[in-house]
Design a protein around this motif. Structure first.
Motif, short mmCIF file in Angstrom:
data_model
loop_
_atom_site.label_atom_id
_atom_site.label_comp_id
_atom_site.label_asym_id
_atom_site.label_seq_id
_atom_site.Cartn_x
_atom_site.Cartn_y
_atom_site.Cartn_z
N MET A 1 0.84 -1.40 -0.15
CA MET A 1 0.02 -0.05 0.10
C MET A 1 0.87 1.42 0.17
SD MET A 1 -2.39 1.22 3.23
CE MET A 1 -2.95 -0.34 3.45
N GLU A 2 0.42 2.19 -1.07
CA GLU A 2 1.52 3.45 -0.86
C GLU A 2 0.62 4.51 -0.01
OE1 GLU A 2 2.73 4.81 -4.75
OE2 GLU A 2 2.58 2.65 -5.35
N ILE A 3 1.33 5.29 0.83
CA ILE A 3 0.77 6.23 1.46
C ILE A 3 1.11 7.53 0.99
CG2 ILE A 3 0.66 7.42 3.69
CD1 ILE A 3 1.14 4.45 4.64
N TYR A 4 0.14 8.61 0.76
CA TYR A 4 0.32 9.90 0.23
C TYR A 4 0.04 10.82 1.19
CZ TYR A 4 0.21 7.39 -4.24
OH TYR A 4 0.61 6.55 -5.14
N ALA A 5 0.25 12.02 0.96
CA ALA A 5 0.20 13.34 1.74
C ALA A 5 1.28 13.39 2.91
CB ALA A 5 -1.03 13.27 2.97
N LYS A 6 2.18 14.03 2.12
CA LYS A 6 3.43 14.30 3.11
C LYS A 6 3.44 15.98 3.49
CE LYS A 6 6.03 11.82 -0.26
NZ LYS A 6 4.93 11.79 -1.47
N CYS A 7 2.49 16.81 3.42
CA CYS A 7 2.42 17.93 3.78
C CYS A 7 1.29 18.31 3.99
CB CYS A 7 3.28 18.92 2.74
SG CYS A 7 2.35 19.01 1.23
N TYR A 8 0.97 19.73 4.60
CA TYR A 8 -0.27 20.11 4.98
C TYR A 8 -1.27 20.18 3.79
CZ TYR A 8 -4.04 22.87 6.93
OH TYR A 8 -5.17 23.57 7.21
N ARG A 9 -0.83 20.90 2.76
CA ARG A 9 -1.54 20.99 1.54
C ARG A 9 -2.12 19.92 0.98
NH1 ARG A 9 1.84 22.26 -3.29
NH2 ARG A 9 1.90 19.96 -3.41
N ASP A 10 -1.46 18.73 0.88
CA ASP A 10 -1.94 17.35 0.54
C ASP A 10 -3.32 17.01 1.48
OD1 ASP A 10 -0.23 17.19 -1.43
OD2 ASP A 10 1.16 15.99 -0.33
N ARG A 11 -3.01 17.07 2.78
CA ARG A 11 -4.07 16.91 3.60
C ARG A 11 -5.40 17.70 3.52
NH1 ARG A 11 -0.98 17.31 9.20
NH2 ARG A 11 -3.28 17.45 10.06
N LEU A 12 -5.02 18.79 3.25
CA LEU A 12 -6.20 19.95 3.16
C LEU A 12 -6.81 19.38 1.70
CD1 LEU A 12 -7.58 22.46 3.82
CD2 LEU A 12 -6.01 23.66 2.34
N ARG A 13 -6.16 19.05 0.50
CA ARG A 13 -6.68 18.69 -0.55
C ARG A 13 -7.75 17.38 -0.36
NH1 ARG A 13 -2.83 17.48 -4.98
NH2 ARG A 13 -4.61 16.93 -6.02
N ARG A 14 -7.17 16.54 0.28
CA ARG A 14 -7.73 15.34 0.61
C ARG A 14 -9.07 15.68 1.47
NH1 ARG A 14 -8.18 9.46 0.69
NH2 ARG A 14 -9.73 9.06 2.35
N LEU A 90 2.56 -1.80 11.88
CA LEU A 90 2.86 -1.27 10.43
C LEU A 90 4.24 -0.83 10.43
CD1 LEU A 90 -0.35 1.09 9.89
CD2 LEU A 90 -0.10 -1.34 9.48
N GLU A 91 4.83 -0.80 9.17
CA GLU A 91 6.10 -0.64 9.02
C GLU A 91 6.25 0.51 7.73
OE1 GLU A 91 10.38 -2.53 7.68
OE2 GLU A 91 8.82 -3.80 7.79
N ILE A 92 6.85 1.65 7.97
CA ILE A 92 7.12 2.61 7.04
C ILE A 92 8.31 2.45 6.24
CG2 ILE A 92 6.79 5.26 6.59
CD1 ILE A 92 4.21 4.00 7.69
N VAL A 93 8.28 2.39 5.04
CA VAL A 93 9.36 2.21 4.26
C VAL A 93 9.36 3.11 3.07
CG1 VAL A 93 10.57 0.53 2.78
CG2 VAL A 93 9.18 -0.32 4.72
#
Length: 95
Positions: A1-14, A90-93
């Motif tokens: 599974m790929e995880i997105y939203a590395k910054c506040y702007r991406d979180r806001l867009r979601r 969970l493991e973040i890679v």
């Protein structure tokens, strides 16, 4: 599974529903509460402790809030994804 939203702007867009055509998982670092205001579809909220162990999993419908005091991070998953179970790690890679 790929995880997105590395910054506040991406979180806001979601949160504003601009990614509804292709909803993606979002990891919220240092966040133990979540809301689904302005989200048009239900989501899975996976609450994680400091060791990335799942402490709670909720299916949140639009216009709901939840705070998990035991959590340090929150993972948002689209309703189509299968969430991990309580107690899983969970493991973040980074690739």
């Amino acid at each position: 599974m790929e995880i997105y939203a590395k910054c506040y702007r991406d979180r806001l867009r979601r949160g504003l529903g601009l990614m509804l055509r292709r909803p993606r998982p979002i990891l919220l670092i240092g966040v133990n509460s979540i809301h689904t205001f302005l989200v048009l579809e239900p989501i899975w909220a996976v609450f994680l402790d400091e060791r990335m162990r799942v402490v709670d999993v909720l299916y949140l419908k639009p216009w709901k809030t939840h705070r998990e005091p035991r959590a340090v991070h929150t993972l948002e998953l689209p309703k189509e994804e299968r969430p991990p179970k309580k107690g899983d790690f969970l493991e973040i890679v980074c690739l």
